[in-house]
Write an enzyme that holds these catalytic residues in place. Structure first.
Site, short mmCIF file in Angstrom:
data_model
loop_
_atom_site.label_atom_id
_atom_site.label_comp_id
_atom_site.label_asym_id
_atom_site.label_seq_id
_atom_site.Cartn_x
_atom_site.Cartn_y
_atom_site.Cartn_z
N LYS A 152 25.72 -2.63 43.58
CA LYS A 152 24.67 -2.55 42.58
C LYS A 152 25.39 -2.50 41.26
CE LYS A 152 24.19 0.93 44.94
NZ LYS A 152 24.10 2.28 45.35
N ASP B 270 30.57 -0.74 48.22
CA ASP B 270 30.12 -1.09 46.87
C ASP B 270 31.09 -2.05 46.22
OD1 ASP B 270 28.24 0.90 47.22
OD2 ASP B 270 29.53 2.43 46.33
N MET C 48 29.81 5.90 33.83
CA MET C 48 28.79 4.88 33.55
C MET C 48 28.31 4.91 32.10
SD MET C 48 26.63 5.36 37.09
CE MET C 48 26.93 7.11 37.28
N1 SAH Z 1 31.44 7.97 43.20
C1 SAH Z 1 32.22 7.48 42.08
C2 SAH Z 1 31.37 7.24 40.85
C3 SAH Z 1 30.37 6.16 40.99
S1 SAH Z 1 29.55 5.85 39.49
C4 SAH Z 1 33.38 8.44 41.81
O1 SAH Z 1 33.40 9.54 42.34
O2 SAH Z 1 34.25 8.06 41.05
C5 SAH Z 1 30.46 4.49 38.85
C6 SAH Z 1 31.24 4.91 37.62
O3 SAH Z 1 32.45 5.53 37.99
C7 SAH Z 1 31.67 3.76 36.77
O4 SAH Z 1 30.64 3.29 35.94
C8 SAH Z 1 32.79 4.39 35.98
O5 SAH Z 1 32.28 5.22 34.97
C9 SAH Z 1 33.42 5.28 37.01
N2 SAH Z 1 34.58 4.63 37.66
C10 SAH Z 1 34.76 4.37 38.95
N3 SAH Z 1 35.95 3.78 39.19
C11 SAH Z 1 36.56 3.67 37.98
C12 SAH Z 1 37.81 3.17 37.54
N4 SAH Z 1 38.70 2.65 38.38
N5 SAH Z 1 38.10 3.23 36.23
C13 SAH Z 1 37.23 3.77 35.36
N6 SAH Z 1 36.03 4.25 35.72
C14 SAH Z 1 35.70 4.22 37.01
#
Ligand code: SAH
Length: 482
Positions: A278, A256, A391
């Site tokens: 996405k 991703d 998100m």
């Molecule tokens: N599978 C991922 C989440 C995917 S959804 C997990 O476990 O973290 C994507 C969301 O994750 C983003 O919109 C944000 O809200 C959060 N996210 C992922 N990486 C991030 C980061 N480095 N800093 C802040 N938010 C993050």
């Protein structure tokens, strides 16, 4: 050859030596000699020692008949000694010993004296029967040891038993697959497919059974597999050791946008990389196409890593991908990662739970109006819990409005962490009453985590990574007045 030294040193030839029941002569009775003896004994060497005196440890080895002490005199005949270790401080005895070794053509290792060595004991990584030797030609033994610890961390313990398994069944493999190309295919499967995974899970019996079944089957096993791997929130050092290994081994990586570039740099130069990001709700790559891509690559016998930001099973559609691959009988594994809620909180100094402030944590997606409308806001607007919204950037006004409407106090602390754990991390702190204003004032961008609850206030005190948290200017005034 010069008489006082070895011939000038050229590059060293690495060579593994069989010392079981072979005689080794050790000159010296101190700690250096003792360390070498301990090492040689593990390899079955028979040890003779020449020294004026033995230290206590060596005396006890002598008492156990683990070594033979010849006193301070070099033996009359050197025949039968494969190797000599010179670990002697007495200059006269040392010079005598070196001359004696040269005269008798015995390989010699002189401790801390590379110029007088004809053999060097390298630093080793032991995954018996796999052995990796690291030598620096005596030039930088410290560096060799450092490299050894890095390799130790990288090479799983189970590669030894796996190599042993292939050795145990070598005859049967040869009999079943007389052609070497077929054998290579089977061994590739053995070292990368289900047997390797069983071994990595400590299930040696299952690994053996899988190999035996494959040998009984008329068709050769396919080695394709998919690993669903969590890449963590950003900082490459937050990868698990297992994730790193799988990324380094992968033939194909399907990732991703959230996966940090620095992590993709660990991929093999010849690995195939697919970005199926996405972003902002627009699907660059429909989920069905991702499924097809994973399936095709695995069926072609490739080792596929499906790499997702954070943890693959938290808001990552990991579950759907697993169900699909399972239906098609693909060999699977899942490697958890540090989810953004945990990683961003840690790097912002927010304890997700705290005896005084929060007894539970809720991971919530605020992706799109549809999911926001379906949330149970009444349950979310409770005290003594931490809300971690993923998100939520696009729906931040909605989140604020709903929590206030369902009775959560406008004074409830909030924190937003943008690009958490990355060099460009920004943290904003304030209150629920200020949430949307704060986000707009600082132009909060995705990816960001939004935390609501008492613990969020601790970011101001406990933040340790990157810049100090940003606040609302009105809030700063209030704080200054207080
Ligand atoms: N599978 C991922 C989440 C995917 S959804 C997990 O476990 O973290 C994507 C969301 O994750 C983003 O919109 C944000 O809200 C959060 N996210 C992922 N990486 C991030 C980061 N480095 N800093 C802040 N938010 C993050």
């Amino acid at each position: 050859m010069k008489s006082d030294q070895m011939s000038s040193a050229g590059p060293w030839l690495p060579l593994f030596m069989q010392l079981q029941d072979q005689a080794v002569l050790v000159i010296g009775g101190g700690i250096e000699a003792q360390r070498k003896i301990n090492r040689l004994r593990k390899h079955g060497a028979v040890i003779d020692v020449v020294a004026a005196a033995l230290n206590a440890e060596m005396q006890s080895l002598h008492a156990q008949q683990a070594l033979r002490w010849l006193g301070a005199e070099l033996p009359v005949t050197a025949s039968g000694y494969r190797l000599m270790i010179v670990a002697e401080h007495n200059a006269e005895l040392k010079a005598q010993a070196l001359a004696y070794a040269r005269h008798n053509g015995v390989l010699v290792n002189a401790v801390d004296d590379p110029a007088n060595c004809s053999a060097i004991l390298p630093a080793i990584v032991d995954r018996y029967p796999i052995t990796i030797a690291i030598g620096s030609g005596g030039a930088a033994p410290e560096l060799a040891r450092k490299l050894r610890s890095q390799l130790e961390a990288l090479l799983p313990q189970w590669i030894g038993p796996l190599a042993q398994l292939s050795a145990d069944l070598k005859q049967r493999i040869r009999a079943r697959l007389p052609q070497s190309a077929q054998r290579r295919q089977l061994l590739h499967w053995l070292f990368t497919g289900p047997p390797a995974r069983h071994m990595s899970q400590g299930r040696a019996e299952l690994a053996r059974r899988a190999l035996e079944q494959a040998l009984a089957d008329p068709a050769l096993p396919q080695s394709g597999s998919v690993a669903l791997v969590g890449a963590g929130p950003g900082d490459p050092e937050l990868l698990t050791v297992k994730a790193l290994r799988l990324i380094q081994e992968a033939d194909v990586i399907v990732h991703d946008a959230l996966v940090d570039e620095r992590i993709l740099d660990y991929a093999r130069r010849d690995a195939e990389l697919h970005d199926v990001s996405k972003r902002g709700g627009r699907c660059a790559f429909p989920q069905t196409d991702i499924h097809a891509l994973l399936l095709q690559a695995a069926q072609a016998g490739q080792r596929v890593v499906r790499l997702k930001g954070g943890d693959p099973m938290v808001f990552g559609r990991g579950g759907e991908e697993l169900q699909f691959l399972r239906r098609h009988g693909i060999d699977l594994e899942v490697v958890p990662g540090i989810t953004a809620a945990a990683g961003c909180a840690a790097y912002a100094g927010i304890p997700l739970t705290h005896r005084e402030h929060a007894q539970s944590v809720r991971l919530i997606t605020a992706h799109g109006r549809h999911s926001v409308d379906r949330l149970d806001w009444r349950a979310l607007a409770q005290e003594r819990q931490t809300l971690a919204f993923y998100m939520a950037v696009a729906c931040i006004d909605q989140v604020q409005k709903q929590l206030l409407a369902h009775g959560l106090s406008p004074a409830t602390p909030v924190a937003m962490v943008e690009n958490g754990t990355r060099p460009q991390q920004r943290v904003m702190v304030g209150t629920l009453g200020q949430l949307a204003d704060l986000a707009h004032a600082h132009a909060l961008q995705s990816p960001a985590m939004v935390y609501v609850g008492e613990v969020a206030a601790l970011a101001a005190q406990l933040g340790w990574y990157g810049d100090a948290p940003l606040t609302d200017s009105k809030l700063s005034e209030q704080m200054a007045a207080a």
